[in-house]
Design an enzyme around this catalytic site. Structure first.
Site, PDB file in Angstrom:
ATOM      1  N   GLU A  83       0.833  -1.214   0.000  1.00  0.00           N
ATOM      2  CA  GLU A  83       0.000   0.000   0.000  1.00  0.00           C
ATOM      3  C   GLU A  83       0.866   1.263   0.000  1.00  0.00           C
ATOM      4  O   GLU A  83       0.504   2.269  -0.604  1.00  0.00           O
ATOM      5  CB  GLU A  83      -0.966  -0.002   1.195  1.00  0.00           C
ATOM      6  CG  GLU A  83      -1.971  -1.149   1.197  1.00  0.00           C
ATOM      7  CD  GLU A  83      -2.774  -1.297  -0.095  1.00  0.00           C
ATOM      8  OE1 GLU A  83      -2.960  -0.296  -0.828  1.00  0.00           O
ATOM      9  OE2 GLU A  83      -3.206  -2.423  -0.384  1.00  0.00           O
ATOM     10  N   GLU A 105      -0.827  -1.428 -10.350  1.00  0.00           N
ATOM     11  CA  GLU A 105      -0.328  -2.258  -9.243  1.00  0.00           C
ATOM     12  C   GLU A 105       1.189  -2.438  -9.287  1.00  0.00           C
ATOM     13  O   GLU A 105       1.777  -3.024  -8.377  1.00  0.00           O
ATOM     14  CB  GLU A 105      -0.994  -3.644  -9.264  1.00  0.00           C
ATOM     15  CG  GLU A 105      -2.476  -3.654  -8.951  1.00  0.00           C
ATOM     16  CD  GLU A 105      -2.835  -3.225  -7.540  1.00  0.00           C
ATOM     17  OE1 GLU A 105      -2.014  -3.431  -6.633  1.00  0.00           O
ATOM     18  OE2 GLU A 105      -3.933  -2.675  -7.341  1.00  0.00           O
ATOM     19  N   HIS A 119     -13.988  -7.144  -4.578  1.00  0.00           N
ATOM     20  CA  HIS A 119     -13.144  -6.529  -5.600  1.00  0.00           C
ATOM     21  C   HIS A 119     -13.904  -6.291  -6.906  1.00  0.00           C
ATOM     22  O   HIS A 119     -13.770  -5.247  -7.526  1.00  0.00           O
ATOM     23  CB  HIS A 119     -11.939  -7.432  -5.912  1.00  0.00           C
ATOM     24  CG  HIS A 119     -10.768  -7.172  -5.039  1.00  0.00           C
ATOM     25  ND1 HIS A 119     -10.694  -7.641  -3.747  1.00  0.00           N
ATOM     26  CD2 HIS A 119      -9.612  -6.500  -5.258  1.00  0.00           C
ATOM     27  CE1 HIS A 119      -9.535  -7.264  -3.223  1.00  0.00           C
ATOM     28  NE2 HIS A 119      -8.868  -6.570  -4.103  1.00  0.00           N
ATOM     29  N   ILE A 120     -14.666  -7.300  -7.326  1.00  0.00           N
ATOM     30  CA  ILE A 120     -15.276  -7.145  -8.657  1.00  0.00           C
ATOM     31  C   ILE A 120     -16.731  -6.685  -8.626  1.00  0.00           C
ATOM     32  O   ILE A 120     -17.223  -6.162  -9.612  1.00  0.00           O
ATOM     33  CB  ILE A 120     -15.117  -8.422  -9.536  1.00  0.00           C
ATOM     34  CG1 ILE A 120     -15.906  -9.606  -8.989  1.00  0.00           C
ATOM     35  CG2 ILE A 120     -13.650  -8.778  -9.713  1.00  0.00           C
ATOM     36  CD1 ILE A 120     -15.960 -10.787  -9.940  1.00  0.00           C
ATOM     37  N   GLY A 156     -13.512  -1.663  -7.929  1.00  0.00           N
ATOM     38  CA  GLY A 156     -13.297  -1.284  -9.329  1.00  0.00           C
ATOM     39  C   GLY A 156     -12.648  -2.344 -10.198  1.00  0.00           C
ATOM     40  O   GLY A 156     -12.138  -2.051 -11.270  1.00  0.00           O
ATOM     41  N   TYR A 157     -12.636  -3.614  -9.732  1.00  0.00           N
ATOM     42  CA  TYR A 157     -11.860  -4.626 -10.448  1.00  0.00           C
ATOM     43  C   TYR A 157     -12.665  -5.481 -11.414  1.00  0.00           C
ATOM     44  O   TYR A 157     -12.184  -6.513 -11.855  1.00  0.00           O
ATOM     45  CB  TYR A 157     -11.144  -5.539  -9.439  1.00  0.00           C
ATOM     46  CG  TYR A 157      -9.868  -4.925  -8.914  1.00  0.00           C
ATOM     47  CD1 TYR A 157      -8.648  -5.182  -9.515  1.00  0.00           C
ATOM     48  CD2 TYR A 157      -9.880  -4.054  -7.833  1.00  0.00           C
ATOM     49  CE1 TYR A 157      -7.473  -4.603  -9.045  1.00  0.00           C
ATOM     50  CE2 TYR A 157      -8.720  -3.471  -7.355  1.00  0.00           C
ATOM     51  CZ  TYR A 157      -7.521  -3.754  -7.971  1.00  0.00           C
ATOM     52  OH  TYR A 157      -6.357  -3.179  -7.514  1.00  0.00           O
TER      53      TYR A 157
END
Length: 703
Positions: free
Chosen positions: A484, A513, A618-619, A623-624
C-alpha cells in the site's frame, strides 16, 4: 453562491477536519450540505459550458478547480464509509451517491465540452502546441465521454436508459459492499470449552477472549474478519470446527435479506446492457479497451501461460501436503478446503521450524515502519517522518480515530506530500482488507500555486494487545504495508502538473499495481528483513534460520497461491464476457460458472454450497470488474522492475541500487497517468517487452 462552501466537507486545503467531520455525517446534516455542493457544481458547470473554447485553458483548464472540489467533498464521505462505517454514513451515501453519478453524467455528456475538445483534437496547429501529457489527457477525456454516453442523442430512449443503468450500478455496488460488511459483522461463534481450540496459541486465545468481550459475550469468540479468521483456520486442530467456520465464510452474504446473489445477477445484466449500448460485445471488452492489455485474448493468454507454468508445481505441492497430513498429522485425505490453510501452516512449521505467531514477535510495528521508511530513503531518496502532536496542532490536523498517524514526505529537504496511516483492524466500523486512497491530488493552479498530494494508507493488522506493547505483524501484514505504501509513493511523488493525470490518476488499471507490488520485493531481501525486525521484548535480531525461512517462504506453496489468483481472474473475465445470467430455473448460475472454472484451477474438492462470489468485493463492490487479472499482469512488470535492481546491485553494489532507485523514481513514480505505461516502461527498463521469467523465478516456478 459561495454559501455551499460553508461545510467542513469543503472547508479545508490539505487536511480535512476529521474530528468535526465524524459528527457531520448524519443525513440531517450531510444530505443538505451535499445537495448544496451538487447544486452549486451544476450551476458552475452550466455557466462554464457557455464559455468553452477549443484550447487547453478553455476546456480542461476551466474544469480542474470545479472537478477537484467535487471529488474532495465526495472523497471524504467515501473514506468515512470505509473506516468509520455507521448507519448514518450509509444512509447519507445511499441518498447522495446517485446525485453524484448524475452530476458526473451531466459533465461527461456535455455537447459543448465534447465539441470544444474534438475541435482542439482535430486542429493540428492548436494540437501541436500542447505537451504530450495534455494530449493524452484530452484523448482519455474524449474516450471517457464516449463511455459515459456522449454519443446518445439528447432526450433519446438510449440516453435515458444508459443514465438509469449508471445510477443503478453505483447503488448496487454500494449495497453489495454493505451486505458483505453486515454479514461479516453478524457472524459470531462462541466457544466456552478451551479444549475445542487446541492448536491455537495463548496469544491468539487471548485475542479470541477480547473479541468475545467486545461483543458482550463470555468465552472465546470466532468471527469472520481476517485477523481472526486467518489465524484460526491455520492453527486450530479441531477439524469439525474448522469446517463449520470455513462454510460460514464461503456462504457469507448469500442468505436472507443480505443475499448478494440477486445483486450479482443484476450487476452483470446491467453491465452487459451498458456495454452493448456503447457498441461493445461484452462488459469485458468495454473494461479492457481502456487497459494496457486492450483485449480479452491478451489478458487470457497471460493467465493461461501462468496456469501452465504453475499447475505442475501446484499439483506437487498438494501431493506433499497430503503426504505430510497423512504421516505427521494423522489426517484423512483427500484434503478438504478447510484443511488446506491448517495443513499448509503445520507443514511450513515442520519445514522452517517457525510458526506465523513466533515470527510476528520479531515484527513489531514501529520497527517495521521505520524499516519501510529506510527503504524509501536509501533506495529511492525519499524521506518520511511522523508528525508529532504539536506539529499536527499547528497545521490544524485532526483525525477520525486516535490510532491514526500522519506523516510528512520530503525529498532533498523539500516537502512533497503527506499521508494518513490507519493501520489497525476495527471490525465494528472499518471494512476489511487494505487500500490506498486519495485525499488531495497534486496540481498546479492557474496562479502557479501547487496543491500538494495527500494520501490515505489503510491496513487491517492486529491492534496492540496492551498499551505497553506494539502491534505485532504477521509477515503478510508486513508485505501488505509495503504494497500500500508503494501505491502512496506513486500518488505522492508525481511530477505531473495536471490533476487528471497526476499521481495514480489516469494510469491504466493493469499497470497501477506495479509500484505497489514492486515494494513487496524488499520484504524478501535478507538484509532488509534484518533491518525491519527485532524481538519486540528484547530487541534481539531475528535468528538467521528464521530469516532464511522467510526468504524461502516466497517460493513456498507459490504454485497453489498462483492458481488461486488465476482462478479469481478467470472467473471474473468469464462472468463479464461469456457467461449468460440465468433467466429461468435450471439455467447455470454464477456459482456453476465458478465451479466450471474451478475444475481447471482448484485442486481440492469444491463444495456445492460454495458462495464465495457473494463476498467478492473486488469485482462487485470495487473497481476490479473484468480487471482482476491486473494483479498478475502488473506482477510480471513489477518482478521485472525489481530484476533491474538485482542486476544493478550485481554490477555496482549499493551505488548501483541507488542510481536505479533514482531512475525508478524519475520514471514509474514521477510520470503518473501522463505518459502511456508502455512508454514509461521503455524509459525505465530500456526495452518494450516485459520478461515474464523474472516473476516465475521470484516465485520459484522455474525450478
Amino acid at each position: 453562491m459561495t454559501s455551499y462552501k460553508e461545510t467542513p466537507f469543503l472547508q479545508w486545503k490539505l487536511f480535512p477536519d476529521f474530528q468535526r467531520l465524524v459528527d457531520q455525517t448524519s443525513p440531517a446534516i450531510a444530505v443538505p450540505a451535499f445537495e448544496k455542493i451538487i447544486e452549486a457544481a451544476k450551476e458552475q458547470f452550466v455557466a462554464i459550458e457557455k464559455t468553452f473554447e477549443p484550447t487547453w485553458d478553455g476546456t480542461i483548464g476551466k474544469l480542474t478547480e470545479l472537478e477537484d472540489e467535487v471529488s474532495r467533498a465526495y472523497g471524504i464521505l467515501s473514506h468515512l464509509n470505509g473506516v468509520k462505517n455507521s448507519p448514518d454514513v450509509r444512509t447519507t451515501l445511499e441518498k447522495i451517491q446517485p446525485e453524484f453519478v448524475k452530476l458526473g453524467l451531466m459533465m461527461n455528456q456535455s455537447e459543448p465540452k465534447f465539441k470544444a475538445l474534438q475541435t482542439l483534437r482535430n486542429t493540428p496547429e492548436s494540437w501541436s502546441q500542447l505537451d504530450s501529457v495534455q494530449q493524452r489527457i484530452i484523448d482519455q477525456t474524449l474516450r471517457d465521454m464516449k463511455h459515459a454516453g456522449i454519443g446518445f442523442a439528447a432526450g433519446s430512449p438510449e440516453k435515458k436508459r444508459f443514465n438509469e443503468i449508471s445510477e443503478r450500478l453505483s447503488q448496487l455496488s454500494l449495497l453489495f459492499g454493505n451486505n458483505v460488511l453486515d454479514a461479516t459483522k453478524s457472524f459470531k461463534y462462541i466457544v466456552t470449552d478451551k479444549s475445542e481450540l487446541s492448536g491455537c496459541s495463548d496469544t491468539f486465545l487471548e485475542t479470541l477472549k477480547k473479541n468475545a468481550e467486545r461483543l458482550g459475550e463470555e468465552g472465546y469468540c470466532i468471527t469472520l474478519d481476517f485477523p481472526i479468521y486467518g489465524p484460526f483456520m491455520m492453527n486450530c486442530n479441531n477439524r469439525e470446527l474448522r469446517e463449520k467456520i470455513y462454510k460460514a465464510n464461503i456462504t457469507k452474504a448469500s442468505q436472507g435479506s443480505i443475499n448478494n446473489e440477486p445483486i450479482i445477477n443484476e450487476i452483470l445484466t446491467l453491465k452487459s446492457e451498458k456495454a452493448k449500448l456503447l457498441g461493445y460485445e461484452t462488459p469485458a471488452d468495454l473494461s479492457l479497451s481502456v487497459k494496457m492489455a486492450k483485449t480479452l485474448t491478451a489478458a487470457e493468454t497471460l493467465l493461461d501461460g501462468l496456469l501452465q507454468s504453475s499447475l505442475p508445481h501446484a499439483k506437487q505441492e498438494l501431493k506433499d501436503l497430503s503426504t505430510f497430513a497423512e504421516k505427521e498429522l494423522n489426517q484423512a485425505t483427500p484434503l478438504q478446503p478447510w484443511d488446506l490453510g491448517y495443513v499448509t501452516e503445520q507443514y511450513r512449521k515442520a519445514l522452517f521450524k517457525y510458526d506465523e505467531e513466533t515470527i510476528s514477535q520479531y515484527f513489531a510495528f514501529p520497527k517495521v515502519l521505520q524499516g519501510l521508511f529506510d527503504v524509501a530513503n536509501e533506495v529511492l531518496g525519499i524521506q518520511v517522518r511522523e508528525l508529532d502532536a504539536s506539529e499536527m496542532s499547528n497545521k490544524g490536523i485532526t483525525r477520525w480515530h486516535d490510532d491514526v498517524k500522519v506523516f510528512e514526505v520530503a525529498e532533498q529537504g523539500q516537502v512533497k506530500a503527506y499521508f494518513y496511516g490507519d493501520f489497525y483492524s476495527r471490525p465494528s466500523e472499518k471494512r476489511s482488507g487494505a487500500w490506498m486512497d486519495v485525499v488531495t491530488t497534486r496540481f498546479k493552479h492557474q496562479d502557479g500555486e501547487v496543491t500538494l498530494p495527500v494520501a490515505y494508507l489503510i491496513c487491517n493488522q492486529a491492534e496492540p494487545q496492551s498499551e505497553n506493547e506494539p502491534s505485532l505483524m504477521k509477515f503478510r501484514d508486513v508485505e501488505t504495508l509495503f504494497h500500500e505504501f508503494g501505491h502512496c509513493l506513486q500518488h505522492m511523488m508525481t511530477t505531473v502538473d495536471y490533476a487528471p493525470a497526476s499521481g495514480i490518476n489516469g494510469i491504466e488499471w493493469d499497470f497501477v499495481e506495479v509500484a505497489s507490488q514492486f515494494m513487496e520485493n524488499f520484504c524478501s531481501e535478507p538484509e532488509w528483513i534484518d533491518r525491519l525486525s527485532g524481538h519486540y521484548k528484547t530487541g534481539e535480531s531475528m535468528p538467521q534460520e528464521m530469516v532464511t525461512a522467510l526468504v524461502k517462504g516466497r517460493e513456498f506453496m507459490s504454485g497453489l497461491a498462483t492458481l488461486r489468483q488465476i482462478h479469481f481472474a478467470k472467473v471474473d473475465l468469464s462472468l463479464h464476457s461469456r457467461f449468460k445470467v440465468p433467466t429461468k430455473e435450471g439455467e447455470p448460475t454464477v456459482f456453476d460458472e465458478d465451479a466450471r472454472i474451478a475444475k481447471q484451477t482448484v485442486l481440492t474438492p469444491r463444495l456445492p454450497e460454495d458462495r464465495f462470489l457473494c463476498s467478492f468485493n473486488h469485482i462487485f463492490g470495487g473497481g476490479y470488474s473484468a480487471g482482476y487479472y491486473s494483479y498478475k499482469w502488473s506482477e510480471t512488470y513489477s518482478a521485472d522492475a525489481y530484476a533491474a535492481f538485482e542486476e544493478a546491485k550485481a554490477k555496482n553494489g549499493v551505488q548501483g541500487v541507488k542510481s536505479m532507485g533514482k531512475h525508478y523514481r524519475e520514471t514509474i513514480l514521477a510520470l503518473g497517468g501522463g505518459t502511456p505505461p508502455s512508454t514509461v516502461w521503455k524509459q525505465f527498463r530500456g526495452r518494450e517487452n516485459v520478461d515474464i521469467q523474472a516473476l516465475l523465478r521470484h516465485s520459484g516456478l522455474t525450478k
